[in-house]
Design a protein around this motif. Structure first.
Motif, mmCIF file in Angstrom:
data_model
loop_
_atom_site.group_PDB
_atom_site.id
_atom_site.type_symbol
_atom_site.label_atom_id
_atom_site.label_comp_id
_atom_site.label_asym_id
_atom_site.label_seq_id
_atom_site.Cartn_x
_atom_site.Cartn_y
_atom_site.Cartn_z
ATOM 1 N N VAL A 131 0.842 -1.204 0.000
ATOM 2 C CA VAL A 131 0.000 0.000 0.000
ATOM 3 C C VAL A 131 0.875 1.251 0.000
ATOM 4 N N GLU A 134 2.590 1.703 -3.401
ATOM 5 C CA GLU A 134 1.725 2.214 -4.465
ATOM 6 C C GLU A 134 1.414 3.691 -4.273
ATOM 7 N N ARG A 135 1.203 4.097 -3.028
ATOM 8 C CA ARG A 135 0.943 5.514 -2.770
ATOM 9 C C ARG A 135 2.159 6.362 -3.138
#
Length: 316
Positions: A131, A134-135
Motif C-alpha cells: 500500500v 503504491e501511494r
C-alpha cells in the motif's frame, strides 16, 4: 589567416552524432543479452494480500531484507517507475526517427523491464508494504520529472553518462546490502544493463569531445557540479539517501571514486588538448570542484568510521 570552423550546436550536433549512435546501437544490440523478469522472482514465496483476495495484510517482520536493503530497493524502484517522464524528455530531445529514435525506444524497453522485475520480486517476497509503495508511486509519478539543462542536447548526453553509471552502482550495492541472494542476483542483472547504457552514452560523449570540445567540457563540468539523481524530488528522498550513504550503498566516496573518476579517466578529460579559452575555463572549474569533493568525501569517511566504531562498541 586560418579561420577555425565553429563547433556544431543543438540539432546540428545531434545530426553529427547520428552516425556514432548507429554504430553504438549495433554494438549494444550485439552485446545485450535477453533476459526475463519472471525467472528472478520467488513466486513460491508469494501469497494473497488482504483486500479483494481476502489474504493476509503485510507485516514488517515478513520482509526478508535488511533495513537498508528495503529502503534502497524501494527508492530504486520508484526512480524506475518514472520512466514515462524520462522517455518523454529524451524522445523530445533526441527525436523518434533514425538511429536516435531506435535507441530511445530500445532504452525505454530495457529500463521498463527493470521496474517490472523489481516490483514483482518485492511483491512475491512480501518484502515491502504494498500500500505504501503504491501511494509513493502515484505521488512520484504525478509530480513528473524535470531534468536540468534540457534545452542543451550535449548536457543531456553528459548527464545520462554519469547517471547511468550511478544507477548501476546503486543497484549493484543495493543487491549486496539486501541480505537475500536472489535479490542480489536480480540487481546484478539489472546493473549489467545499466552499465551497457552508460557505455553507449559515454562513447557518444567521447565523440562529442572531438566534434565540439569546448561545449563537451562545459557540459561535463555543469553536470558534475550540479549532479542530482533523477529521484531527487520524491518524498523522503533525503532520508532514504542518508540511510543508503551510511549503509554503503551510495555516498560521496562512492560517487567520486566509482562514478565520476572512472568516466573522467576514460574520456581523458584532464589530459586533453585542443580546448579554447571556454573549454580550459570549464576544466579548471571542474578541477577545483573535484578537489573540494575529495575533501568532503574524506570528511564523510571519517564520520562513517567513527559511527561504525561507536556501534561496534555498543554491541561489544
Amino acid at each position: 589567416m586560418t579561420l577555425t570552423a565553429p563547433e556544431p550546436t543543438g540539432i546540428d550536433l545531434l545530426s553529427e552524432l547520428e552516425q556514432v549512435v548507429a554504430v553504438e546501437l549495433d554494438r549494444h544490440l550485439g552485446i545485450a543479452k535477453e533476459w526475463f523478469p519472471h525467472e528472478y522472482v520467488p513466486w513460491s514465496r508469494g501469497r494473497d494480500f488482504d483486500g479483494l483476495m481476502g489474504g493476509e495484510a503485510w507485516r514488517p517482520e515478513e520482509s526478508g531484507l535488511t533495513d537498508v536493503g528495503r529502503i534502497s530497493l524501494t527508492l530504486n524502484l520508484l526512480t524506475e517507475d518514472n520512466l514515462p517522464s524520462y522517455h518523454f524528455e529524451i524522445a523530445n530531445m533526441f527525436g523518434r526517427d533514425g538511429a536516435w529514435g531506435t535507441w530511445v525506444h530500445r532504452w525505454t524497453a530495457e529500463e521498463g523491464r527493470h521496474g517490472i522485475a523489481i516490483r514483482d520480486y518485492l511483491m512475491a517476497a512480501r518484502a515491502v508494504d504494498p500500500v505504501a509503495l503504491e501511494r509513493s508511486r502515484m505521488e512520484h509519478m504525478e509530480n513528473g520529472y524535470q531534468g536540468d539543462h534540457l534545452g542543451n542536447p550535449l548536457h543531456v548526453v553528459a548527464y545520462v553518462t554519469f547517471q547511468e553509471l550511478a544507477t548501476r552502482v546503486s543497484h549493484r550495492n543495493s543487491g549486496r546490502a539486501c541480505g537475500d541472494p536472489l535479490a542480489e542476483q536480480l540487481l546484478s542483472r539489472i546493473a549489467t544493463d545499466e552499465n551497457l547504457h552508460m557505455v553507449f552514452y559515454r562513447n557518444l560523449l567521447k565523440s562529442a569531445f572531438e566534434l565540439a570540445p569546448d561545449q563537451a567540457m562545459r557540459a561535463v563540468t555543469d553536470m558534475i557540479t550540479g549532479f542530482r539523481m533523477p529521484g531527487h524530488g520524491m518524498t523522503g528522498f533525503e532520508r532514504a539517501s542518508l540511510k543508503m550513504a551510511v549503509g554503503g550503498v551510495y555516498n560521496l566516496r562512492i560517487h567520486l571514486d566509482d562514478v565520476l573518476q572512472p568516466v573522467l579517466r576514460n574520456l581523458k578529460v584532464m589530459e586533453r588538448t585542443g580546448f579554447g579559452p571556454a573549454g580550459e575555463q570549464a576544466r579548471d572549474e571542474l578541477g577545483v570542484f573535484l578537489a573540494l569533493l575529495e575533501d568532503k568525501a574524506a570528511q564523510f569517511d571519517e564520520r562513517l568510521a567513527a559511527r561504525k566504531a561507536r556501534e561496534a562498541a555498543r554491541r561489544a
